[in-house]
Design a protein around this motif. Structure first.
Motif, PDB file in Angstrom:
ATOM      1  N   LEU A  73       0.787  -1.815   0.029  1.00  0.00           N
ATOM      2  CA  LEU A  73      -0.412  -0.496   0.073  1.00  0.00           C
ATOM      3  C   LEU A  73       0.818   1.222   0.033  1.00  0.00           C
ATOM      4  O   LEU A  73       2.448   0.818   0.445  1.00  0.00           O
ATOM      5  CB  LEU A  73      -1.250  -0.484   1.175  1.00  0.00           C
ATOM      6  N   MET A  74       0.076   2.399  -0.705  1.00  0.00           N
ATOM      7  CA  MET A  74       0.329   3.804  -0.788  1.00  0.00           C
ATOM      8  C   MET A  74       0.669   4.420   0.694  1.00  0.00           C
ATOM      9  O   MET A  74      -0.399   4.296   1.289  1.00  0.00           O
ATOM     10  CB  MET A  74       0.259   4.660  -1.621  1.00  0.00           C
ATOM     11  N   ILE A 122      -0.811  -1.264 -14.686  1.00  0.00           N
ATOM     12  CA  ILE A 122      -1.610  -0.961 -13.243  1.00  0.00           C
ATOM     13  C   ILE A 122      -3.485  -0.951 -14.090  1.00  0.00           C
ATOM     14  O   ILE A 122      -3.800  -0.221 -15.200  1.00  0.00           O
ATOM     15  CB  ILE A 122      -1.165   0.674 -13.468  1.00  0.00           C
ATOM     16  N   VAL A 123      -4.573  -0.970 -13.245  1.00  0.00           N
ATOM     17  CA  VAL A 123      -6.037  -1.034 -14.002  1.00  0.00           C
ATOM     18  C   VAL A 123      -6.272   1.315 -12.948  1.00  0.00           C
ATOM     19  O   VAL A 123      -5.979   0.693 -12.058  1.00  0.00           O
ATOM     20  CB  VAL A 123      -6.351  -2.283 -12.644  1.00  0.00           C
ATOM     21  N   ALA A 124      -6.178   1.237 -13.793  1.00  0.00           N
ATOM     22  CA  ALA A 124      -7.237   3.079 -13.513  1.00  0.00           C
ATOM     23  C   ALA A 124      -8.715   2.842 -13.149  1.00  0.00           C
ATOM     24  O   ALA A 124      -9.231   2.368 -13.695  1.00  0.00           O
ATOM     25  CB  ALA A 124      -6.235   4.067 -14.135  1.00  0.00           C
ATOM     26  N   THR A 125      -9.214   3.344 -11.786  1.00  0.00           N
ATOM     27  CA  THR A 125     -10.295   2.805 -11.005  1.00  0.00           C
ATOM     28  C   THR A 125     -11.273   4.176 -11.075  1.00  0.00           C
ATOM     29  O   THR A 125     -10.009   5.435 -10.749  1.00  0.00           O
ATOM     30  CB  THR A 125     -10.398   2.580 -10.137  1.00  0.00           C
ATOM     31  N   GLY A 126     -12.350   4.051 -10.777  1.00  0.00           N
ATOM     32  CA  GLY A 126     -12.954   5.381  -9.957  1.00  0.00           C
ATOM     33  C   GLY A 126     -12.744   5.650  -8.382  1.00  0.00           C
ATOM     34  O   GLY A 126     -13.353   6.374  -8.234  1.00  0.00           O
ATOM     35  N   GLU A 127     -11.714   4.680  -8.059  1.00  0.00           N
ATOM     36  CA  GLU A 127     -12.297   5.053  -6.313  1.00  0.00           C
ATOM     37  C   GLU A 127     -12.128   6.467  -6.201  1.00  0.00           C
ATOM     38  O   GLU A 127     -10.587   7.258  -6.727  1.00  0.00           O
ATOM     39  CB  GLU A 127     -10.962   3.517  -5.975  1.00  0.00           C
ATOM     40  N   SER A 128     -12.295   7.147  -5.001  1.00  0.00           N
ATOM     41  CA  SER A 128     -12.740   8.286  -4.972  1.00  0.00           C
ATOM     42  C   SER A 128     -12.009   8.104  -3.114  1.00  0.00           C
ATOM     43  O   SER A 128     -11.233   9.143  -2.876  1.00  0.00           O
ATOM     44  CB  SER A 128     -13.717   9.141  -4.597  1.00  0.00           C
ATOM     45  N   ALA A 129     -11.679   7.197  -2.636  1.00  0.00           N
ATOM     46  CA  ALA A 129     -10.685   7.424  -1.111  1.00  0.00           C
ATOM     47  C   ALA A 129     -10.036   7.846  -1.385  1.00  0.00           C
ATOM     48  O   ALA A 129      -9.283   7.153  -2.294  1.00  0.00           O
ATOM     49  CB  ALA A 129     -11.524   5.858  -0.502  1.00  0.00           C
ATOM     50  N   LEU A 130      -8.692   8.377  -0.367  1.00  0.00           N
ATOM     51  CA  LEU A 130      -7.001   8.830  -1.022  1.00  0.00           C
ATOM     52  C   LEU A 130      -6.513   7.320  -0.094  1.00  0.00           C
ATOM     53  O   LEU A 130      -6.749   6.840   0.438  1.00  0.00           O
ATOM     54  CB  LEU A 130      -6.938   9.728   0.800  1.00  0.00           C
ATOM     55  N   TYR A 131      -5.602   7.458  -0.913  1.00  0.00           N
ATOM     56  CA  TYR A 131      -4.490   6.431  -0.416  1.00  0.00           C
ATOM     57  C   TYR A 131      -5.081   5.431  -0.602  1.00  0.00           C
ATOM     58  O   TYR A 131      -4.882   3.982   0.121  1.00  0.00           O
ATOM     59  CB  TYR A 131      -4.200   6.531   1.171  1.00  0.00           C
ATOM     60  N   ALA A 132      -5.729   4.786  -2.274  1.00  0.00           N
ATOM     61  CA  ALA A 132      -6.719   3.542  -1.791  1.00  0.00           C
ATOM     62  C   ALA A 132      -5.774   3.350  -2.693  1.00  0.00           C
ATOM     63  O   ALA A 132      -6.527   2.134  -3.739  1.00  0.00           O
ATOM     64  CB  ALA A 132      -7.754   3.798  -2.778  1.00  0.00           C
ATOM     65  N   ASN A 133      -4.843   3.304  -3.336  1.00  0.00           N
ATOM     66  CA  ASN A 133      -3.508   2.753  -4.242  1.00  0.00           C
ATOM     67  C   ASN A 133      -2.880   1.046  -3.667  1.00  0.00           C
ATOM     68  O   ASN A 133      -2.599   1.560  -2.464  1.00  0.00           O
ATOM     69  CB  ASN A 133      -2.447   3.620  -5.041  1.00  0.00           C
ATOM     70  N   VAL A 134      -3.179   0.058  -4.637  1.00  0.00           N
ATOM     71  CA  VAL A 134      -2.971  -1.312  -4.267  1.00  0.00           C
ATOM     72  C   VAL A 134      -1.648  -1.938  -4.861  1.00  0.00           C
ATOM     73  O   VAL A 134      -2.751  -2.236  -6.219  1.00  0.00           O
ATOM     74  CB  VAL A 134      -4.011  -2.066  -3.465  1.00  0.00           C
ATOM     75  N   ILE A 135      -0.705  -2.686  -4.578  1.00  0.00           N
ATOM     76  CA  ILE A 135      -0.092  -3.323  -5.942  1.00  0.00           C
ATOM     77  C   ILE A 135       0.131  -5.205  -4.471  1.00  0.00           C
ATOM     78  O   ILE A 135      -0.188  -5.178  -4.130  1.00  0.00           O
ATOM     79  CB  ILE A 135       1.781  -3.380  -4.998  1.00  0.00           C
ATOM     80  N   LEU A 136       0.054  -5.938  -6.273  1.00  0.00           N
ATOM     81  CA  LEU A 136       0.041  -6.856  -6.119  1.00  0.00           C
ATOM     82  C   LEU A 136       0.676  -7.570  -6.374  1.00  0.00           C
ATOM     83  O   LEU A 136       1.263  -7.626  -7.865  1.00  0.00           O
ATOM     84  CB  LEU A 136      -1.591  -7.409  -6.560  1.00  0.00           C
ATOM     85  N   LYS A 137       1.428  -8.644  -6.070  1.00  0.00           N
ATOM     86  CA  LYS A 137       2.904  -9.464  -6.652  1.00  0.00           C
ATOM     87  C   LYS A 137       1.906 -10.945  -6.442  1.00  0.00           C
ATOM     88  O   LYS A 137       1.144 -11.831  -6.190  1.00  0.00           O
ATOM     89  CB  LYS A 137       3.578  -9.539  -5.781  1.00  0.00           C
ATOM     90  N   LYS A 138       1.924 -11.302  -8.570  1.00  0.00           N
ATOM     91  CA  LYS A 138       1.391 -12.170  -8.645  1.00  0.00           C
ATOM     92  C   LYS A 138       2.085 -13.168  -8.321  1.00  0.00           C
ATOM     93  O   LYS A 138       3.762 -13.350  -8.017  1.00  0.00           O
ATOM     94  CB  LYS A 138       0.989 -12.487  -9.605  1.00  0.00           C
ATOM     95  N   GLY A 139       1.444 -14.840  -7.769  1.00  0.00           N
ATOM     96  CA  GLY A 139       2.440 -15.890  -7.170  1.00  0.00           C
ATOM     97  C   GLY A 139       2.036 -16.798  -7.876  1.00  0.00           C
ATOM     98  O   GLY A 139       1.643 -17.399  -9.230  1.00  0.00           O
ATOM     99  N   VAL A 140       2.210 -17.981  -7.902  1.00  0.00           N
ATOM    100  CA  VAL A 140       2.206 -19.280  -8.246  1.00  0.00           C
ATOM    101  C   VAL A 140       0.924 -20.076  -8.098  1.00  0.00           C
ATOM    102  O   VAL A 140       0.123 -20.403  -7.205  1.00  0.00           O
ATOM    103  CB  VAL A 140       3.581 -20.674  -7.908  1.00  0.00           C
ATOM    104  N   VAL A 141      -0.064 -20.218  -9.293  1.00  0.00           N
ATOM    105  CA  VAL A 141      -0.747 -21.606  -9.724  1.00  0.00           C
ATOM    106  C   VAL A 141      -0.545 -22.386  -8.793  1.00  0.00           C
ATOM    107  O   VAL A 141       0.321 -23.451  -9.929  1.00  0.00           O
ATOM    108  CB  VAL A 141      -1.684 -21.311 -10.769  1.00  0.00           C
ATOM    109  N   THR A 142      -0.616 -23.686  -8.344  1.00  0.00           N
ATOM    110  CA  THR A 142      -0.844 -24.527  -7.686  1.00  0.00           C
ATOM    111  C   THR A 142      -2.153 -25.435  -7.361  1.00  0.00           C
ATOM    112  O   THR A 142      -0.718 -26.864  -7.923  1.00  0.00           O
ATOM    113  CB  THR A 142      -0.255 -24.754  -6.404  1.00  0.00           C
ATOM    114  N   GLU A 143      -3.176 -25.497  -8.086  1.00  0.00           N
ATOM    115  CA  GLU A 143      -4.450 -26.344  -8.109  1.00  0.00           C
ATOM    116  C   GLU A 143      -3.859 -26.877  -9.798  1.00  0.00           C
ATOM    117  O   GLU A 143      -4.198 -26.735 -10.909  1.00  0.00           O
ATOM    118  CB  GLU A 143      -5.349 -25.425  -8.090  1.00  0.00           C
TER     119      GLU A 143
END
Length: 143
Positions: A73-74, A122-143
């Motif tokens: 998170l920022m 980067i997925v640009a949303t219309g989110e209005s909350a401040l500090y709502a930016n998030v980074i997701l790190k992709k993992g491994v598919v194990t199924e």
């Protein structure tokens, strides 16, 4: 259309998720984030909030279990009185889909921007909350 894919996930958005490999990062950006100027791959989700997008992609995107932090998170800028309550929403959504999640990594604003420039998308949303930016790190598919 296909069954089971949330309508918020466009064909271009699904293509980006499928292309991502282990360790690649994707940013879910609020409406104030300079997404277009930072993105190598830009996905528009205007009119939608980050929680809605987050929940939709967590159905498909495994988070990285091999790094210390799979979600970042920022950090609130020093002196800013904002207390981002949206982070609690993120935590509950992430824990719903990922039982390994423990805590967020907090990233300074300008470091966050630099990571965004290196992110797969980067997925640009219309989110209005401040500090709502998030980074997701992709993992491994194990199924």
């Amino acid at each position: 259309m296909l069954k089971g894919i949330p309508k918020i996930i466009s064909p271009d958005f699904m293509k980006i998720l499928l292309e991502m490999g282990h360790g690649d990062e994707i940013i879910l950006a609020d409406g104030n984030f300079p997404a277009a100027s930072c993105a190598a791959n830009l996905i528009r989700c205007d009119g939608h909030g980050v929680p809605e997008v987050l929940e939709a992609i967590l159905k498909f995107l495994p988070l990285d279990t091999y790094s210390d932090h799979s979600v970042s998170l920022m950090k609130v800028v020093e002196g800013d009185p904002v207390v981002p309550s949206i982070w609690e929403t993120y935590e509950s959504l992430i824990k719903k889909y990922d039982h390994h999640f423990e805590e967020f990594e907090m990233v300074d604003r300008f470091e966050f921007y630099e990571r965004a420039k290196k992110a797969y998308a980067i997925v640009a949303t219309g989110e209005s909350a401040l500090y709502a930016n998030v980074i997701l790190k992709k993992g491994v598919v194990t199924e």
